[in-house]
Design a protein around this motif. Structure first.
Motif, PDB file in Angstrom:
ATOM      1  N   SER A 136      39.939   9.854  17.132  1.00 15.56           N
ATOM      2  CA  SER A 136      41.243   9.045  16.838  1.00 15.56           C
ATOM      3  C   SER A 136      41.472   9.145  15.445  1.00 15.56           C
ATOM      4  CB  SER A 136      40.911   7.439  17.292  1.00 15.56           C
ATOM      5  OG  SER A 136      42.109   6.751  17.263  1.00 15.56           O
ATOM      6  N   ALA A 137      41.595   8.141  14.666  1.00 17.80           N
ATOM      7  CA  ALA A 137      42.104   8.042  13.289  1.00 17.80           C
ATOM      8  C   ALA A 137      40.763   8.624  12.350  1.00 17.80           C
ATOM      9  CB  ALA A 137      42.512   6.780  12.879  1.00 17.80           C
ATOM     10  N   GLY A 138      41.050   9.591  11.345  1.00 16.55           N
ATOM     11  CA  GLY A 138      40.420  10.102  10.507  1.00 16.55           C
ATOM     12  C   GLY A 138      39.278  11.175  11.071  1.00 16.55           C
ATOM     13  N   LEU A 139      39.561  11.679  12.427  1.00 18.05           N
ATOM     14  CA  LEU A 139      38.847  12.883  13.042  1.00 18.05           C
ATOM     15  C   LEU A 139      39.667  13.699  13.768  1.00 18.05           C
ATOM     16  CD1 LEU A 139      36.037  10.597  14.794  1.00 18.05           C
ATOM     17  CD2 LEU A 139      35.966  12.265  12.590  1.00 18.05           C
ATOM     18  N   ASN A 140      39.235  14.907  13.748  1.00 20.37           N
ATOM     19  CA  ASN A 140      39.974  16.030  14.500  1.00 20.37           C
ATOM     20  C   ASN A 140      39.057  16.168  15.565  1.00 20.37           C
ATOM     21  OD1 ASN A 140      41.701  16.646  12.526  1.00 20.37           O
ATOM     22  ND2 ASN A 140      40.221  17.956  11.469  1.00 20.37           N
ATOM     23  N   PRO A 141      39.474  16.873  16.882  1.00 21.87           N
ATOM     24  CA  PRO A 141      38.894  16.945  18.235  1.00 21.87           C
ATOM     25  C   PRO A 141      37.609  17.687  17.924  1.00 21.87           C
ATOM     26  CG  PRO A 141      41.050  17.380  18.609  1.00 21.87           C
ATOM     27  CD  PRO A 141      41.023  17.335  17.025  1.00 21.87           C
ATOM     28  N   ASP A 142      37.466  18.752  16.899  1.00 19.87           N
ATOM     29  CA  ASP A 142      36.409  19.495  16.849  1.00 19.87           C
ATOM     30  C   ASP A 142      35.162  18.670  16.101  1.00 19.87           C
ATOM     31  OD1 ASP A 142      37.616  19.393  14.438  1.00 19.87           O
ATOM     32  OD2 ASP A 142      37.573  21.731  14.175  1.00 19.87           O
ATOM     33  N   GLN A 143      35.606  17.580  15.563  1.00 20.28           N
ATOM     34  CA  GLN A 143      34.526  16.804  15.080  1.00 20.28           C
ATOM     35  C   GLN A 143      33.852  15.967  15.785  1.00 20.28           C
ATOM     36  OE1 GLN A 143      37.071  15.375  11.860  1.00 20.28           O
ATOM     37  NE2 GLN A 143      35.887  16.473  10.349  1.00 20.28           N
ATOM     38  N   VAL A 144      33.979  15.705  17.036  1.00 20.84           N
ATOM     39  CA  VAL A 144      33.474  14.946  18.020  1.00 20.84           C
ATOM     40  C   VAL A 144      32.701  15.721  19.097  1.00 20.84           C
ATOM     41  CG1 VAL A 144      34.773  12.776  17.844  1.00 20.84           C
ATOM     42  CG2 VAL A 144      35.574  14.565  19.263  1.00 20.84           C
ATOM     43  N   PRO A 145      31.865  15.590  19.404  1.00 21.99           N
ATOM     44  CA  PRO A 145      31.147  16.279  20.723  1.00 21.99           C
ATOM     45  C   PRO A 145      32.092  16.558  22.076  1.00 21.99           C
ATOM     46  CG  PRO A 145      30.023  14.203  20.588  1.00 21.99           C
ATOM     47  CD  PRO A 145      31.015  14.381  19.522  1.00 21.99           C
ATOM     48  N   GLY A 146      32.302  17.555  22.279  1.00 19.44           N
ATOM     49  CA  GLY A 146      33.240  18.010  23.483  1.00 19.44           C
ATOM     50  C   GLY A 146      32.150  18.478  24.707  1.00 19.44           C
ATOM     51  N   ALA A 147      33.107  19.248  25.640  1.00 22.61           N
ATOM     52  CA  ALA A 147      32.614  19.477  27.019  1.00 22.61           C
ATOM     53  C   ALA A 147      31.743  20.523  26.817  1.00 22.61           C
ATOM     54  CB  ALA A 147      33.618  19.842  27.914  1.00 22.61           C
ATOM     55  N   ASP A 148      31.704  21.572  25.752  1.00 19.89           N
ATOM     56  CA  ASP A 148      30.948  22.685  25.461  1.00 19.89           C
ATOM     57  C   ASP A 148      29.900  22.494  24.204  1.00 19.89           C
ATOM     58  OD1 ASP A 148      31.528  24.419  27.906  1.00 19.89           O
ATOM     59  OD2 ASP A 148      33.546  24.434  27.078  1.00 19.89           O
ATOM     60  N   THR A 149      29.895  21.405  23.702  1.00 16.46           N
ATOM     61  CA  THR A 149      29.294  21.376  22.333  1.00 16.46           C
ATOM     62  C   THR A 149      27.611  21.402  22.887  1.00 16.46           C
ATOM     63  OG1 THR A 149      30.609  19.501  21.377  1.00 16.46           O
ATOM     64  CG2 THR A 149      28.118  19.579  20.659  1.00 16.46           C
ATOM     65  N   ILE A 150      26.835  22.041  22.069  1.00 19.75           N
ATOM     66  CA  ILE A 150      25.395  22.418  22.237  1.00 19.75           C
ATOM     67  C   ILE A 150      24.466  21.447  21.619  1.00 19.75           C
ATOM     68  CG2 ILE A 150      23.520  24.225  22.128  1.00 19.75           C
ATOM     69  CD1 ILE A 150      25.889  24.864  23.913  1.00 19.75           C
ATOM     70  N   TRP A 151      24.027  20.552  22.411  1.00 23.08           N
ATOM     71  CA  TRP A 151      23.258  19.413  21.783  1.00 23.08           C
ATOM     72  C   TRP A 151      21.679  19.981  21.526  1.00 23.08           C
ATOM     73  CZ3 TRP A 151      24.491  14.021  21.366  1.00 23.08           C
ATOM     74  CH2 TRP A 151      26.190  13.850  21.743  1.00 23.08           C
ATOM     75  N   GLN A 152      20.802  19.170  20.914  1.00 20.87           N
ATOM     76  CA  GLN A 152      19.595  19.452  20.416  1.00 20.87           C
ATOM     77  C   GLN A 152      18.671  18.291  21.186  1.00 20.87           C
ATOM     78  OE1 GLN A 152      18.407  22.248  19.192  1.00 20.87           O
ATOM     79  NE2 GLN A 152      20.874  22.898  19.027  1.00 20.87           N
ATOM     80  N   VAL A 153      17.523  18.606  21.631  1.00 18.51           N
ATOM     81  CA  VAL A 153      16.789  17.529  22.377  1.00 18.51           C
ATOM     82  C   VAL A 153      15.928  16.886  20.983  1.00 18.51           C
ATOM     83  CG1 VAL A 153      14.698  17.020  23.646  1.00 18.51           C
ATOM     84  CG2 VAL A 153      16.253  18.612  24.300  1.00 18.51           C
ATOM     85  N   GLU A 154      16.122  15.467  20.865  1.00 22.06           N
ATOM     86  CA  GLU A 154      15.468  14.807  19.681  1.00 22.06           C
ATOM     87  C   GLU A 154      14.228  14.261  20.316  1.00 22.06           C
ATOM     88  OE1 GLU A 154      16.865  12.342  16.097  1.00 22.06           O
ATOM     89  OE2 GLU A 154      17.204  11.208  18.283  1.00 22.06           O
ATOM     90  N   THR A 155      14.103  13.639  21.372  1.00 23.04           N
ATOM     91  CA  THR A 155      12.859  13.189  22.001  1.00 23.04           C
ATOM     92  C   THR A 155      12.936  13.436  23.570  1.00 23.04           C
ATOM     93  OG1 THR A 155      14.096  10.763  22.700  1.00 23.04           O
ATOM     94  CG2 THR A 155      12.802  11.290  20.332  1.00 23.04           C
ATOM     95  N   GLY A 156      11.721  13.437  24.212  1.00 27.42           N
ATOM     96  CA  GLY A 156      11.650  13.597  25.656  1.00 27.42           C
ATOM     97  C   GLY A 156      11.746  15.164  26.057  1.00 27.42           C
ATOM     98  N   ASP A 157      10.980  15.390  26.942  1.00 22.92           N
ATOM     99  CA  ASP A 157      11.198  16.908  27.523  1.00 22.92           C
ATOM    100  C   ASP A 157      11.309  16.786  28.894  1.00 22.92           C
ATOM    101  OD1 ASP A 157       8.781  15.952  28.662  1.00 22.92           O
ATOM    102  OD2 ASP A 157       7.391  17.355  27.512  1.00 22.92           O
ATOM    103  N   THR A 158      11.224  15.866  29.568  1.00 23.50           N
ATOM    104  CA  THR A 158      11.708  15.825  31.277  1.00 23.50           C
ATOM    105  C   THR A 158      12.189  14.081  31.413  1.00 23.50           C
ATOM    106  OG1 THR A 158       9.858  17.251  31.825  1.00 23.50           O
ATOM    107  CG2 THR A 158      10.815  15.780  33.491  1.00 23.50           C
ATOM    108  N   LEU A 159      13.290  14.142  32.054  1.00 22.50           N
ATOM    109  CA  LEU A 159      13.984  12.834  32.545  1.00 22.50           C
ATOM    110  C   LEU A 159      13.192  12.126  33.705  1.00 22.50           C
ATOM    111  CD1 LEU A 159      15.872  10.559  31.886  1.00 22.50           C
ATOM    112  CD2 LEU A 159      17.493  11.850  33.157  1.00 22.50           C
ATOM    113  N   THR A 160      12.319  11.138  33.735  1.00 20.70           N
ATOM    114  CA  THR A 160      11.957  10.636  34.612  1.00 20.70           C
ATOM    115  C   THR A 160      11.879   8.877  34.511  1.00 20.70           C
ATOM    116  OG1 THR A 160       9.689  10.067  33.806  1.00 20.70           O
ATOM    117  CG2 THR A 160      10.026  12.191  34.486  1.00 20.70           C
ATOM    118  N   PRO A 161      11.951   8.221  35.513  1.00 21.07           N
ATOM    119  CA  PRO A 161      12.008   6.611  35.581  1.00 21.07           C
ATOM    120  C   PRO A 161      11.275   6.410  34.394  1.00 21.07           C
ATOM    121  CG  PRO A 161      11.782   7.253  37.666  1.00 21.07           C
ATOM    122  CD  PRO A 161      11.527   8.590  36.932  1.00 21.07           C
TER     123      PRO A 161
END
Length: 598
Positions: A136-161
């Motif tokens: 929204s105000a003060g940002l361009n669409p490429d400054q927010v994560p989108g459908a194809d943004t490549i994220w990094q894992v910060e914590t955890g290696d397997t999602l479990t309960p």
């Protein structure tokens, strides 16, 4: 023709007409195989074409076709492993896009694959969940994560309960986005999104969640009794929309949520649903992107201002799994997902289907077998209706006693129909007999039959539920067949749903026809030839008509017939009328004299 027989034929004919109409409008479909579509690697070469929300000037959420980059090659994935789910999420967009249901198989065949629910772009039927922030105000669409943004894992290696996973992405302009994903032992994910502003300017952005489905599901049944497609609950109002009725992307309806809401897609037995934690002010929309043939629903919250040094966060829940009544009820009652039980399609007779299923579910919990539970349910229903049945059968017994007097009245009245009716009504009043009371138990069975049909067809708990011997799936037709003499001959029976399957019926439909025939023998055959023909054919017509219905429904009908037989026999005997069952059976096999032999 006496009034008792007239009413009985009227009620029977009405039942036959209603069930025949139901059968024509809502034919029992083939038992489809849930397709386990092959899953491609993450090296898709085309953009997914998903339409992501944009915050707009005031968080209004206008539609924007995302300028999606081609999907990255060999994007890492994070495994998902719970008692109910197996799969992975992609670091491309942080998508939850690969999910299978551990406890459900495609078919009853040994070694059948587990059911696939979500699949990534590049597979035969992409279906996935996306989350992010709209600029929204003060940002361009490429400054927010989108459908194809490549994220990094910060914590955890397997999602479990027991272990959550946290993803992180920095936009290079002072904003750090984090996404903590957790999951319970059933089917509910919690996606906690946060953004930290380490820059020197205030920005505005709105959190959202998206469900996207490429094309209609391959196993879509298109069956009138069942809703498949978009579903949403907004402030207590449920809306169900078929896939072919969804508005196009440029005309989608935005629904404002005042207090609570959820939105998603429902299949026969499976469902994906977005449940924003902070519902106040959310905007929900559902539409069809015809150019890409993508069905999409999303929920966008109001824009939030983020000053330098501040961090904001928001949570959205994602249900992705089987529509198990108990699990969904717990999410509704214990976790505040209002109206979540209505995601199961209870139909027009919901005031009957809900309590019937509740009772059947609890009986199954005690008995441990759904087939015997259906029989126990039938006993309970017959017990509840016993006072009415008692009154009806007492009236029928009295009508039998009045038969000689009624014949005298007919002789006296001759062709004077008005005099006949007047004397008959006087006789009924004097003897306190209601000739129509015999119809009520039959008529009451119609909505109960329809409701049980709905319960057996719609609810997951009947899917692949065994009973005895050859009945391995109470939601499917009886697999036995006269065609191969019920397994004596080496060839297979006819395919379910085929014409031959309607003709070469199984053991249960045959027992159903016999039970209806025996029930008729509580009374002598009517003297009128037309009545005789109707009564003679009716059990066997019903036998073939219901032969391709779910086995559980046929079990109910057989149990109902046998209990009704016992009730009627005992009640009529208690009133002094002794039904001559064996005599009536013998008379039905006697050769009828031809008219010229009389």
């Amino acid at each position: 023709m006496d009034d008792q027989n007239k009413n009985l034929i009227l009620a029977t004919a009405l039942s036959f007409l209603v069930i025949m109409t139901w059968f024509v409008l809502f034919p029992p479909p083939e038992q489809p195989v849930d397709p386990n579509a092959p899953t491609a690697t993450d090296s898709a070469t085309a953009d997914d074409g998903v339409i992501t929300p944009s915050a707009g000037a005031g968080g209004e959420g206008a539609a924007d076709v995302a300028a999606a980059e081609p999907a990255a090659v060999d994007v890492p994935r994070v495994p998902i492993d719970t008692p109910s789910l197996a799969g992975s999420l992609s670091l491309q967009g942080g998508r939850i896009d690969q999910l299978s249901l551990k406890n459900y198989r495609q078919t009853l065949r040994p070694g059948s694959d587990i059911v696939n629910l979500l699949q990534p772009v590049g597979s035969a039927a992409p279906y996935y969940a996306l989350f992010g922030w709209a600029a929204s105000a003060g940002l361009n669409p490429d400054q927010v994560p989108g459908a194809d943004t490549i994220w990094q894992v910060e914590t955890g290696d397997t999602l479990t309960p027991d272990t959550s996973v946290t993803l992180v992405w920095e936009n290079g302009a002072g904003l750090t986005f984090r996404r903590q994903i957790s999951v319970d032992t059933d089917y509910m994910f919690d996606i906690a999104q946060s953004v930290e502003n380490t820059g020197d300017a205030t920005v505005s952005l709105a959190p959202y969640g998206v469900l996207a489905r490429h094309g209609e599901p391959a196993n879509l049944k298109n069956f009138f009794i069942l809703h498949e497609g978009a579903i949403r609950m907004v402030d207590g109002e449920l809306t169900e929309t078929d896939y072919d009725d969804l508005e196009p992307a440029n005309a989608q309806e935005k629904i404002a949520v005042t207090e609570n809401g959820w939105t998603g897609f429902t299949d026969h037995y499976w469902m994906t649903t977005l449940v924003p934690a902070d519902n106040s002010g959310a905007k929900i929309r559902t539409f069809h992107n015809a150019r890409r043939d993508i069905y999409q629903t999303d929920a966008t919250l109001n824009s939030q201002n983020l000053a330098p040094g501040q961090t904001i966060s928001v949570s959205t829940r994602l249900f992705a799994g089987a529509k198990e009544w108990e699990a969904i009820r717990n999410y509704q009652n214990d976790e505040g997902v209002e109206g979540f039980l209505d995601s199961i399609d209870w139909g027009w007779f919901f005031f009957l289907t809900k309590p019937i299923f509740w009772l059947l579910h609890n009986l199954n919990a005690m008995i441990g077998n759904m087939g015997w539970s259906i029989i126990a349910l039938t006993l309970i229903i017959k017990a509840v209706l016993l006072p009415l049945a008692y009154k009806s059968y007492v009236s029928m017994a009295k009508m039998k006693e009045l038969q000689p007097e009624m014949e005298k009245i007919k002789e006296r009245a001759g062709d004077d129909r008005q005099a006949l009716q007047k004397e008959m009504m006087a006789l009924y009043k004097k003897e306190k007999v209601n000739p129509a009371s015999g119809c009520l138990p039959i008529l009451l069975q119609i909505p109960i039959f329809f409701s049980l049909y709905k319960v057996i067809f719609v609810t997951l708990e009947l899917r692949h539920a065994p009973w005895i011997g050859w009945i391995k799936d109470l939601s499917a037709p009886d697999p036995s067949s006269i065609y191969n003499l019920w397994g004596v001959f080496p060839w297979a029976g006819p395919e379910p749903g085929s014409i031959l399957a309607l003709i070469f019926i199984g053991i249960l439909p045959l027992i159903l026809g016999i039970s209806m025939w025996l029930q008729q023998k509580l009374n002598p055959a009517p003297t009128d030839p037309t009545q005789q023909m109707i009564f003679a054919w009716m059990p066997w017509v019903f036998m073939f008509m219901l032969g391709s219905f779910a086995s559980g429904l046929v079990v109910y009908w057989i149990a109902n017939n046998m209990i009704t037989f016992g009730q009627q026999y005992l009640i009529m005997r208690s009133q002094g009328y002794k039904p001559d069952v064996f005599g009536n059976i013998k008379s039905s096999f006697r050769k009828k004299p031809k008219p010229d032999e009389k």
